[in-house]
Design a protein around this motif. Structure first.
Motif, PDB file in Angstrom:
ATOM      1  N   ASN A 284       0.807  -1.216   0.000  1.00 36.87           N
ATOM      2  CA  ASN A 284       0.000   0.000   0.000  1.00 36.87           C
ATOM      3  C   ASN A 284       0.842   1.268   0.000  1.00 36.87           C
ATOM      4  O   ASN A 284       0.294   2.358  -0.162  1.00 36.87           O
ATOM      5  CB  ASN A 284      -0.931   0.019   1.218  1.00 36.87           C
ATOM      6  CG  ASN A 284      -1.921  -1.131   1.170  1.00 36.87           C
ATOM      7  OD1 ASN A 284      -2.376  -1.517   0.104  1.00 36.87           O
ATOM      8  ND2 ASN A 284      -2.226  -1.684   2.329  1.00 36.87           N
ATOM      9  N   LYS A 285       2.130   1.164   0.189  1.00 39.19           N
ATOM     10  CA  LYS A 285       3.000   2.340   0.233  1.00 39.19           C
ATOM     11  C   LYS A 285       3.648   2.564  -1.126  1.00 39.19           C
ATOM     12  O   LYS A 285       3.884   1.617  -1.882  1.00 39.19           O
ATOM     13  CB  LYS A 285       4.098   2.157   1.281  1.00 39.19           C
ATOM     14  CG  LYS A 285       3.572   2.032   2.698  1.00 39.19           C
ATOM     15  CD  LYS A 285       4.715   1.841   3.660  1.00 39.19           C
ATOM     16  CE  LYS A 285       4.211   1.665   5.087  1.00 39.19           C
ATOM     17  NZ  LYS A 285       5.333   1.520   6.014  1.00 39.19           N
ATOM     18  N   THR A 286       3.970   3.814  -1.420  1.00 36.84           N
ATOM     19  CA  THR A 286       4.620   4.147  -2.679  1.00 36.84           C
ATOM     20  C   THR A 286       6.128   4.243  -2.452  1.00 36.84           C
ATOM     21  O   THR A 286       6.593   5.031  -1.624  1.00 36.84           O
ATOM     22  CB  THR A 286       4.088   5.487  -3.228  1.00 36.84           C
ATOM     23  OG1 THR A 286       2.678   5.372  -3.415  1.00 36.84           O
ATOM     24  CG2 THR A 286       4.758   5.834  -4.539  1.00 36.84           C
ATOM     25  N   LEU A 287       6.868   3.432  -3.191  1.00 36.26           N
ATOM     26  CA  LEU A 287       8.328   3.451  -3.129  1.00 36.26           C
ATOM     27  C   LEU A 287       8.835   4.689  -3.869  1.00 36.26           C
ATOM     28  O   LEU A 287       8.465   4.915  -5.023  1.00 36.26           O
ATOM     29  CB  LEU A 287       8.894   2.186  -3.765  1.00 36.26           C
ATOM     30  CG  LEU A 287      10.404   2.006  -3.760  1.00 36.26           C
ATOM     31  CD1 LEU A 287      10.929   1.858  -2.337  1.00 36.26           C
ATOM     32  CD2 LEU A 287      10.778   0.768  -4.582  1.00 36.26           C
ATOM     33  N   VAL A 288       9.666   5.506  -3.199  1.00 32.47           N
ATOM     34  CA  VAL A 288      10.170   6.723  -3.838  1.00 32.47           C
ATOM     35  C   VAL A 288      11.664   6.653  -4.165  1.00 32.47           C
ATOM     36  O   VAL A 288      12.129   7.352  -5.055  1.00 32.47           O
ATOM     37  CB  VAL A 288       9.863   7.995  -3.007  1.00 32.47           C
ATOM     38  CG1 VAL A 288       8.367   8.242  -2.945  1.00 32.47           C
ATOM     39  CG2 VAL A 288      10.449   7.917  -1.621  1.00 32.47           C
ATOM     40  N   SER A 289      12.418   5.826  -3.432  1.00 31.88           N
ATOM     41  CA  SER A 289      13.839   5.686  -3.752  1.00 31.88           C
ATOM     42  C   SER A 289      14.379   4.400  -3.140  1.00 31.88           C
ATOM     43  O   SER A 289      13.772   3.813  -2.247  1.00 31.88           O
ATOM     44  CB  SER A 289      14.658   6.888  -3.256  1.00 31.88           C
ATOM     45  OG  SER A 289      14.663   6.940  -1.852  1.00 31.88           O
TER      46      SER A 289
END
Length: 180
Positions: free
Chosen positions: A3-8
């Motif tokens: 459910n979380k967005t990977l940013v790096s």
């Protein structure tokens, strides 16, 4: 967590300067949009990982990719030297037993004709592992090589260790114990 967005993705090696034939384990840490982090080492797609290794000197890049995000780490590989004396690694100050209450320069001496790298690390008395807080690649002679910052630590005794590595695989170290 799906459910979380990977940013790096951050790739963390033991060192970014290694000698030929020396395996270097890598870790991939995912940073998410909510500021949390998670170890992704076993789930990313790797290029030159999760253990980096080269028998050839030069510059290399390792990559870890997941969910369309790629993290990179650059490495310098130096030819192994045969038959070399161990490096000199000495902490010149602070002295063992000194009390440290504010950020303090660590003065040290690091010498070797084939120096690969050196690192300063600290650990709370009784702990098993050290945390590296400074790394360098140049020689030094009784000069400031890093800053020990007790304002970020719990009060107590800390061991500060200087460890030097050379291109022949030799390792030398020195340590001092300070009161925070």
């Amino acid at each position: 967590d799906g459910n979380k967005t990977l940013v790096s993705i951050e790739i963390t090696p033991d060192s970014k300067r290694v000698i030929t034939g020396e395996p270097t384990p890598l870790n991939a840490t995912g940073i998410f949009d909510d500021g949390t982090a998670q170890n992704l080492t076993d789930v990313v797609a790797w290029t030159n990982g999760p253990t980096f290794f080269s028998n050839t000197a030069g510059s290399f890049t390792a990559e870890a990719t997941a969910r369309g995000i790629t993290g990179t780490a650059d490495f310098t590989v130096i030819d192994r030297v045969v038959e070399d004396l161990a490096p000199i690694a000495r902490i010149d100050s602070p002295d063992s037993g000194d009390t440290v209450t504010s950020p303090t320069d660590i003065a040290g001496t690091v010498q070797d004709d084939n120096l690969l790298r050196w690192e300063l690390a600290e650990r709370y008395a009784g702990e098993d592992s050290f945390g590296v807080f400074e790394e360098g690649f140049n020689t030094a002679s009784a000069s400031a090589i890093g800053e020990f910052d007790p304002t970020k630590l719990l009060n107590g005794l800390y061991e500060v260790r200087l460890r030097a590595y050379d291109a022949a695989g030799n390792v030398s170290e020195d340590s001092t114990t300070v009161q925070v």
